[in-house]
Structure formats: C-alpha cells, structure tokens
Write an enzyme that holds these catalytic residues in place. Structure first.
Site, mmCIF file in Angstrom:
data_model
loop_
_atom_site.group_PDB
_atom_site.id
_atom_site.type_symbol
_atom_site.label_atom_id
_atom_site.label_comp_id
_atom_site.label_asym_id
_atom_site.label_seq_id
_atom_site.Cartn_x
_atom_site.Cartn_y
_atom_site.Cartn_z
ATOM 1 N N ASP A 278 45.383 16.958 11.681
ATOM 2 C CA ASP A 278 44.501 18.124 11.652
ATOM 3 C C ASP A 278 43.850 18.434 12.989
ATOM 4 O OD1 ASP A 278 44.908 18.844 8.953
ATOM 5 O OD2 ASP A 278 43.728 17.108 8.362
ATOM 6 N N ARG B 133 40.052 25.797 5.257
ATOM 7 C CA ARG B 133 39.908 25.098 6.548
ATOM 8 C C ARG B 133 40.285 25.963 7.758
ATOM 9 N NH1 ARG B 133 39.694 19.490 5.652
ATOM 10 N NH2 ARG B 133 38.566 19.211 3.700
ATOM 11 N N HIS C 281 45.733 22.384 2.045
ATOM 12 C CA HIS C 281 46.412 22.902 3.238
ATOM 13 C C HIS C 281 47.734 23.569 2.846
ATOM 14 C CE1 HIS C 281 44.210 19.556 5.634
ATOM 15 N NE2 HIS C 281 43.721 20.711 6.044
ATOM 16 N N CYS D 183 49.928 14.232 7.287
ATOM 17 C CA CYS D 183 48.561 14.164 7.859
ATOM 18 C C CYS D 183 48.356 12.995 8.800
ATOM 19 C CB CYS D 183 47.508 13.974 6.774
ATOM 20 S SG CYS D 183 47.618 15.019 5.389
HETATM 21 N N1 GLY Z 1 40.025 14.086 3.367
HETATM 22 C C1 GLY Z 1 40.852 14.905 4.151
HETATM 23 C C2 GLY Z 1 40.200 16.179 4.484
HETATM 24 O O1 GLY Z 1 39.481 16.686 3.626
HETATM 25 O O2 GLY Z 1 40.336 16.714 5.555
#
Ligand code: GLY
Length: 256
Positions: free
Chosen positions: A67, A131, A161, A248
């Site tokens: 991320d 996000r 995501h 991830c």
């Molecule tokens: N626990 C992973 C996230 O929420 O980014």
C-alpha cells in the site's frame, strides 16, 4: 534482470491493525510470523531476491507494504495511504526503493493505497475506494501518462481494495469476484470467476508464470489448476484476519 521482492517484518502490534470490512479477531503473532516467513520462502523459491525491511515500532499495518508504493520499470510512485495511521509507513519504504528507482510521489489531498492499483499491460486500473480518492488517482494518471501508461478508474465499494476483487494470474488473465467489481470493466481480458463460496478468493500474486495463492480457497485453487496455472499455496490465515492478502505483503519489481 533480477526480480526483487521487498517485504517488511511483521509488527508486534498487528492486533491493532486497521479494519474496514472485517470484525476484529485475535491474531496469533507467532503463527502469523511463521506464515509470513513461509510467504517469503515461497517468493525466494520462485526466483525472487527478498529484501526485508525491519518493522517500525507503532505501525500496526506495516507488513502490508504494497500500500506504500507502486513500482514500475522506470520509476516508483510513493503513495499516500488512505488512513492517516498508515502514512508514516511510506518514508522507510522510500529509503529502500530509492536504491533501485527514481521516486515520484502522491501529494495531499490525494490518497492512494497500492492495493487499489491493478497493472495489466500498459493500463493501471485504479480502485476508487474508501482508501483511494479522485485527487490521488488523478495525480497518478498525470505521473504515468508521460510513460505511455493509462489509468482507468474503477468504482470499488464492496471490498477494501480493487485487488480484493480482481487480480492478474497470467498475462491478460484475471481472477475476479464479479459480485464485488463489474466484469464489464475487464471485458477485453480472459476472466476466471472465483468459486462463489469463496468471496475473498480473488487476490493472487503472479510471479512470472507462477501464482502465489492462499491455501484457504481450495475450490478456486482447483479452478486455477484446471486453467493450467501453477499455483504455489501459502497459508496466510492470521494475516487474513488483518484484512491482508497475498499481494499486500510485498513489492515486486525487476531491476538490472
Ligand atoms: N489492515 C489492513 C488495512 O486496513 O490497511
């Protein structure tokens, strides 16, 4: 060319991770560490040189290194995660990536999580999610357009995501949960729907001709195997409680 897999050690505070779509459940830290080591061994078995960054204290989600950055052939884009608690993760990853790539960055008010970025050929599908926002995706599009790369925005509302819902398992072949993201967006690709009993099964990590994939989705593993793909199963059950998945936990790229 060498294939580098950058990973980050598990933080002892992972039990306090961010959660969006899952209820909190207890994570067995010792078991999670073993699973993370096995994941790194799977990467090494497929020819990746693993570079492991230490876990910074207090950053519960830092194992989910994907991320923090998008790494492409010519450069890397340092991202700005959508939750404030994760933004301090980025600096330590930048220190490592600058040894390999020219760095660019997403600036406030933009936010982008790497889990929302699906690269297929010269297209980046970018999930517009809790996000990743319009500003971040626009900035990313401006950065990559100079390199002949196009960004397509994909509404992502039913999962954390975009890559929770769709990922690439072979060149131009996507594993997809059609209940979480529209299949029509990806109509020009070969699509493999997950087994409908395994809603979280669409996240796979392609390493060349091989696919690192969670052992917890045996029905979808059968589908991938029937398609002729070489699946390397890993048990990530503890990290899955933290809303983690196979993509991830690493940043994969080529370098001379
Ligand atoms: N626990 C992973 C996230 O929420 O980014």
């Amino acid at each position: 060319m060498r294939t580098i897999a950058v990973t980050r050690e598990l933080n002892a505070g992972i039990g306090n991770c961010e959660l969006t779509f899952l209820p909190r459940s207890e994570i067995d830290f010792g078991r999670a560490q073993q699973q993370h080591q096995d994941y790194q061994s799977a990467l090494a078995s497929l020819g990746c040189e693993t570079v492991v960054i230490p876990a910074p204290s207090g950053l519960a989600d830092s194992v989910f290194i994907e991320d923090t950055a998008l790494v492409l052939d010519d450069f890397a884009v340092m991202l700005r995660p959508g939750v404030a608690s994760r933004r301090p993760e980025v600096a330590g990853v930048a220190e490592v990536l600058r040894q390999y790539k020219l760095l660019k960055a997403i600036e406030a008010p933009g936010t982008v999580d790497g889990g929302d970025l699906l690269c297929v050929g010269s297209t980046i599908f970018a999930g517009l999610s809790t996000r990743s926002n319009q500003s971040g995706i626009r900035q990313l599009s401006n950065i990559v357009s100079d390199y002949g790369i196009t960004v397509e925005t994909v509404e992502t509302a039913k999962c954390l995501h975009l890559k929770s819902a769709v990922s690439e398992v072979a060149p131009g072949t996507l594993l997809i949960n059609p209940d979480w993201v529209s299949s029509s967006t990806f109509a020009k690709f070969e699509l493999i729907p997950i087994d409908e009993k395994e809603a979280h099964a669409a996240n796979a990590l392609r390493i060349g001709a091989d696919v690192i994939y969670p052992s917890s989705f045996p029905r979808t593993i059968d589908k991938l195997a029937r398609r002729g793909l070489n699946v390397v199963p890993v048990d990530l059950s503890e990290l899955q409680k933290a809303e983690g998945a196979v993509t991830c936990c690493s940043l994969i790229f080529s370098t001379p």
